[in-house]
Design a protein around this motif. Structure first.
Motif, short mmCIF file in Angstrom:
data_model
loop_
_atom_site.label_atom_id
_atom_site.label_comp_id
_atom_site.label_asym_id
_atom_site.label_seq_id
_atom_site.Cartn_x
_atom_site.Cartn_y
_atom_site.Cartn_z
N ASP A 31 -36.42 -7.04 -13.97
CA ASP A 31 -35.09 -7.38 -14.49
C ASP A 31 -34.25 -6.12 -14.60
O ASP A 31 -34.23 -5.45 -15.64
CB ASP A 31 -35.23 -8.07 -15.84
CG ASP A 31 -33.89 -8.64 -16.33
OD1 ASP A 31 -32.90 -8.48 -15.61
OD2 ASP A 31 -33.86 -9.23 -17.42
N ILE A 32 -33.55 -5.79 -13.54
CA ILE A 32 -32.69 -4.61 -13.53
C ILE A 32 -31.46 -4.88 -12.67
O ILE A 32 -31.57 -5.50 -11.61
CB ILE A 32 -33.45 -3.36 -13.03
CG1 ILE A 32 -32.55 -2.12 -13.14
CG2 ILE A 32 -33.95 -3.55 -11.61
CD1 ILE A 32 -33.29 -0.82 -12.86
N SER A 33 -30.31 -4.43 -13.15
CA SER A 33 -29.05 -4.59 -12.42
C SER A 33 -28.22 -3.33 -12.64
O SER A 33 -27.89 -3.00 -13.78
CB SER A 33 -28.29 -5.83 -12.93
OG SER A 33 -27.06 -5.98 -12.24
N ILE A 34 -27.91 -2.62 -11.56
CA ILE A 34 -27.15 -1.38 -11.68
C ILE A 34 -26.40 -1.12 -10.38
O ILE A 34 -26.88 -1.48 -9.29
CB ILE A 34 -28.09 -0.20 -12.02
CG1 ILE A 34 -27.29 1.05 -12.39
CG2 ILE A 34 -29.05 0.09 -10.89
CD1 ILE A 34 -28.14 2.16 -12.98
N GLY A 35 -25.23 -0.55 -10.50
CA GLY A 35 -24.43 -0.29 -9.30
C GLY A 35 -23.25 0.60 -9.61
O GLY A 35 -23.15 1.18 -10.69
N THR A 36 -22.35 0.69 -8.67
CA THR A 36 -21.20 1.56 -8.81
C THR A 36 -19.90 0.77 -8.77
O THR A 36 -19.89 -0.41 -8.43
CB THR A 36 -21.16 2.62 -7.70
OG1 THR A 36 -20.20 3.63 -8.03
CG2 THR A 36 -20.78 2.02 -6.34
N TRP A 37 -18.83 1.44 -9.16
CA TRP A 37 -17.48 0.95 -8.92
C TRP A 37 -16.69 2.08 -8.29
O TRP A 37 -17.07 3.25 -8.40
CB TRP A 37 -16.80 0.46 -10.20
CG TRP A 37 -17.05 1.28 -11.43
CD1 TRP A 37 -17.86 0.94 -12.49
CD2 TRP A 37 -16.50 2.57 -11.77
NE1 TRP A 37 -17.85 1.92 -13.44
CE2 TRP A 37 -17.02 2.94 -13.04
CE3 TRP A 37 -15.62 3.43 -11.14
CZ2 TRP A 37 -16.70 4.14 -13.66
CZ3 TRP A 37 -15.28 4.64 -11.75
CH2 TRP A 37 -15.82 4.97 -13.01
N ARG A 38 -15.61 1.73 -7.62
CA ARG A 38 -14.76 2.72 -6.97
C ARG A 38 -13.30 2.36 -7.24
O ARG A 38 -12.93 1.18 -7.13
CB ARG A 38 -15.02 2.78 -5.47
CG ARG A 38 -16.48 3.09 -5.09
CD ARG A 38 -16.64 3.07 -3.57
NE ARG A 38 -17.98 3.43 -3.14
CZ ARG A 38 -18.94 2.57 -2.82
NH1 ARG A 38 -18.69 1.27 -2.90
NH2 ARG A 38 -20.13 2.98 -2.43
N GLY A 39 -12.50 3.36 -7.58
CA GLY A 39 -11.11 3.06 -7.85
C GLY A 39 -10.23 4.30 -7.78
O GLY A 39 -10.72 5.42 -7.60
N ILE A 40 -8.94 4.09 -7.92
CA ILE A 40 -7.96 5.17 -7.84
C ILE A 40 -7.73 5.77 -9.22
O ILE A 40 -7.53 5.05 -10.21
CB ILE A 40 -6.62 4.65 -7.27
CG1 ILE A 40 -6.84 3.95 -5.92
CG2 ILE A 40 -5.62 5.79 -7.14
CD1 ILE A 40 -7.37 4.85 -4.83
N PHE A 41 -7.75 7.11 -9.28
CA PHE A 41 -7.52 7.84 -10.52
C PHE A 41 -6.50 8.95 -10.29
O PHE A 41 -6.33 9.43 -9.16
CB PHE A 41 -8.81 8.50 -11.02
CG PHE A 41 -9.83 7.55 -11.56
CD1 PHE A 41 -9.93 7.29 -12.92
CD2 PHE A 41 -10.72 6.90 -10.71
CE1 PHE A 41 -10.88 6.42 -13.42
CE2 PHE A 41 -11.67 6.03 -11.19
CZ PHE A 41 -11.76 5.79 -12.56
N VAL A 42 -5.85 9.37 -11.37
CA VAL A 42 -4.99 10.55 -11.37
C VAL A 42 -5.33 11.38 -12.60
O VAL A 42 -5.98 10.88 -13.53
CB VAL A 42 -3.48 10.18 -11.40
CG1 VAL A 42 -3.07 9.49 -10.11
CG2 VAL A 42 -3.16 9.30 -12.62
N PRO A 43 -4.91 12.65 -12.66
CA PRO A 43 -5.11 13.45 -13.88
C PRO A 43 -4.39 12.80 -15.07
O PRO A 43 -3.35 12.16 -14.91
CB PRO A 43 -4.46 14.80 -13.53
CG PRO A 43 -4.49 14.86 -12.04
CD PRO A 43 -4.30 13.45 -11.57
N LYS A 44 -4.94 12.97 -16.25
CA LYS A 44 -4.47 12.20 -17.41
C LYS A 44 -3.04 12.51 -17.83
O LYS A 44 -2.41 11.71 -18.50
CB LYS A 44 -5.42 12.42 -18.60
CG LYS A 44 -5.41 13.82 -19.17
CD LYS A 44 -6.33 13.91 -20.37
CE LYS A 44 -6.35 15.31 -20.97
NZ LYS A 44 -7.25 15.39 -22.14
#
Length: 322
Positions: A245-258
């Motif tokens: 029972d394991i679930s893990i992965g990534t996400w990808r998205g657009i970022f800018v400096p804060k």
């Protein structure tokens, strides 16, 4: 008559007003020149392919072109550090990944998750266990049994020490008691190349990053670390189906400096929303077997915050965090 002090105050006030007006005009005219999109991994991997699909689909929604620039090294640390340190004017964006919430806990980078401002999540993918097509293991359980019987002998490639695909392998080991030898590369694509060349026994990258080799009959996915089977790989079982029972992965998205100005952020968020909903973008992701998973900046920010806390706990437990 104005005194010398009053004249100084007036000049300071006019200077501030001029500066404010210049910033407002700069933001209102954004973008006035081409934009860079920094990818923290090597060409050919899932993050790179996503970035190039986004840059192409964004053309109708931003007046200037987006150029994709790969900055590899340190499991994403090199590219992510460049994004964080960029001038906050909207002309250098980043294709950020889950490593943004992982690397800081290892004490190897100067940035924190809070140093980035989320624009939009574009994609989310689970980890997978992939081996060569002629490997002796036909099921996940056979693979795990072999790893348990031969501690440290199964070499598993990942996208860098402390990266999500490294964490997924270590989390699987923690869950099952197997012992793997994790081998870092500068992205998923080099790790897959090493697997094809017989230099390692497996990779822990996403299904999308091995889909072409699976279709060509060179590689075989034993299981995905997801709650449900994937539409693109209906015959591949989940780890849960195999009793783990394991679930893990990534996400990808657009970022800018804060510190990027609010009006620039809003322009980018609106352009990203329109881009993510372009049918051409969705079709490209489907061809690449990348899961379309758009979230707006505010929702994405909440997920980043939650994962930052989750990964801090997990990484500490399995010995990856300081």
């Amino acid at each position: 008559m104005l005194t010398y002090r009053n004249r100084l105050h007036l000049m300071a006030g006019l200077g501030a007003a001029t500066l404010f007006g210049a910033r407002a005009q700069a933001a209102s005219n954004y973008p006035r020149r081409p934009i860079e999109l920094i990818v923290p991994y090597a060409p050919g991997g899932g993050t790179d392919l996503l970035a190039r699909a986004f840059a192409e689909a964004a053309k109708p929604h931003l007046e200037k072109a987006i150029g994709v620039v790969n900055r590899t090294g340190g499991a994403g640390a090199v590219g992510l550090s460049e994004i964080m340190a960029a001038r906050p004017d909207g002309y250098k964006l980043g294709l950020g990944t889950a490593e943004l919430t992982m690397l800081p806990h290892m004490g190897l980078v100067s940035f924190k998750a809070e140093d980035f401002l989320p624009i939009a999540r574009l994609n989310a993918d689970p980890a997978a266990v992939t081996v060569k097509a002629d490997a002796p293991w036909k099921t996940l359980q056979e693979y795990l049994d072999h790893a348990k019987a031969n501690p440290g002998k199964v070499r598993v490639g990942n996208s860098g020490t402390g990266a999500i695909w490294h964490l997924s392998t270590e989390a699987l080991a923690d869950k099952t008691g197997a012992k793997f030898n994790s081998i870092p590369y500068d992205g998923a694509a080099p790790a897959v190349t090493a697997l094809l060349g017989g230099h390692i026994e497996a990779v822990g990258v996403s299904p999308a990053e091995v889909s072409a080799q699976v279709a060509a009959g060179q590689l075989r996915i034993l299981a995905v670390l997801a709650d449900e089977r994937l539409e693109a790989f209906p015959d591949v079982p989940t780890c849960k189906e195999s009793g783990t029972d394991i679930s893990i992965g990534t996400w990808r998205g657009i970022f800018v400096p804060k510190r990027t100005p609010d009006d620039v952020v809003q322009i980018l968020r609106e352009a990203s929303r329109k881009t993510a909903n372009e049918q051409s973008f969705k079709d490209t992701l489907k061809k690449l077997n990348l899961n379309w998973a758009y979230l707006d900046g505010l929702e994405f920010g909440e997920q980043v915050k939650a994962h930052n806390a989750t990964f801090a706990t997990l990484m500490k437990r399995i010995g990856l965090a300081r």
